[in-house]
Design an enzyme around this catalytic site. Sequence first.
Site, PDB file in Angstrom:
ATOM      1  N   VAL A  34       0.811  -1.221   0.000  1.00  0.00           N
ATOM      2  CA  VAL A  34       0.000   0.000   0.000  1.00  0.00           C
ATOM      3  C   VAL A  34       0.845   1.274   0.000  1.00  0.00           C
ATOM      4  CG1 VAL A  34      -2.038  -1.062   1.030  1.00  0.00           C
ATOM      5  CG2 VAL A  34      -0.307  -0.045   2.509  1.00  0.00           C
TER       6      VAL A  34
ATOM      7  N   LYS B  28       3.761   1.906   2.160  1.00  0.00           N
ATOM      8  CA  LYS B  28       4.406   2.293   3.412  1.00  0.00           C
ATOM      9  C   LYS B  28       5.904   2.517   3.243  1.00  0.00           C
ATOM     10  CE  LYS B  28       3.004  -1.430   5.448  1.00  0.00           C
ATOM     11  NZ  LYS B  28       2.195  -2.099   4.433  1.00  0.00           N
TER      12      LYS B  28
ATOM     13  N   VAL C  48       7.670   3.197   0.446  1.00  0.00           N
ATOM     14  CA  VAL C  48       7.948   4.368  -0.397  1.00  0.00           C
ATOM     15  C   VAL C  48       7.645   5.654   0.371  1.00  0.00           C
ATOM     16  CG1 VAL C  48       7.283   5.559  -2.520  1.00  0.00           C
ATOM     17  CG2 VAL C  48       7.606   3.092  -2.529  1.00  0.00           C
TER      18      VAL C  48
ATOM     19  N   LYS D 260      12.592  -0.823  10.922  1.00  0.00           N
ATOM     20  CA  LYS D 260      11.564  -1.785  10.525  1.00  0.00           C
ATOM     21  C   LYS D 260      11.547  -2.810  11.644  1.00  0.00           C
ATOM     22  CE  LYS D 260       8.888  -4.019   7.516  1.00  0.00           C
ATOM     23  NZ  LYS D 260       7.853  -3.521   6.670  1.00  0.00           N
TER      24      LYS D 260
ATOM     25  N   ASP E  93      12.653  -4.391   3.548  1.00  0.00           N
ATOM     26  CA  ASP E  93      12.113  -3.052   3.373  1.00  0.00           C
ATOM     27  C   ASP E  93      13.059  -1.954   3.856  1.00  0.00           C
ATOM     28  OD1 ASP E  93       9.820  -4.030   2.214  1.00  0.00           O
ATOM     29  OD2 ASP E  93       8.597  -3.869   4.015  1.00  0.00           O
TER      30      ASP E  93
END
Length: 57
Positions: A13, A15, A17, A37, A50
């Site tokens: 969704v 997050k 970026v 993270k 991520d």
Amino acid sequence: MPVLVITGTNTEVGKTVTTAAVAAAALAAGRSVAVLKAAQTGVRPDERGDADEVARL
């Protein structure tokens, strides 16, 4: 030291970026930035996660 939490209710969704964009804007404004993270699933130990993607962006 302010803390900003970026969260979402699903995968893919935006997050990561969004986190990278906010971190870049803060760095450009002369702020110090740390991205954490706390947990990530579905990534093998030899895969980039991520947090690596935020650093790349």
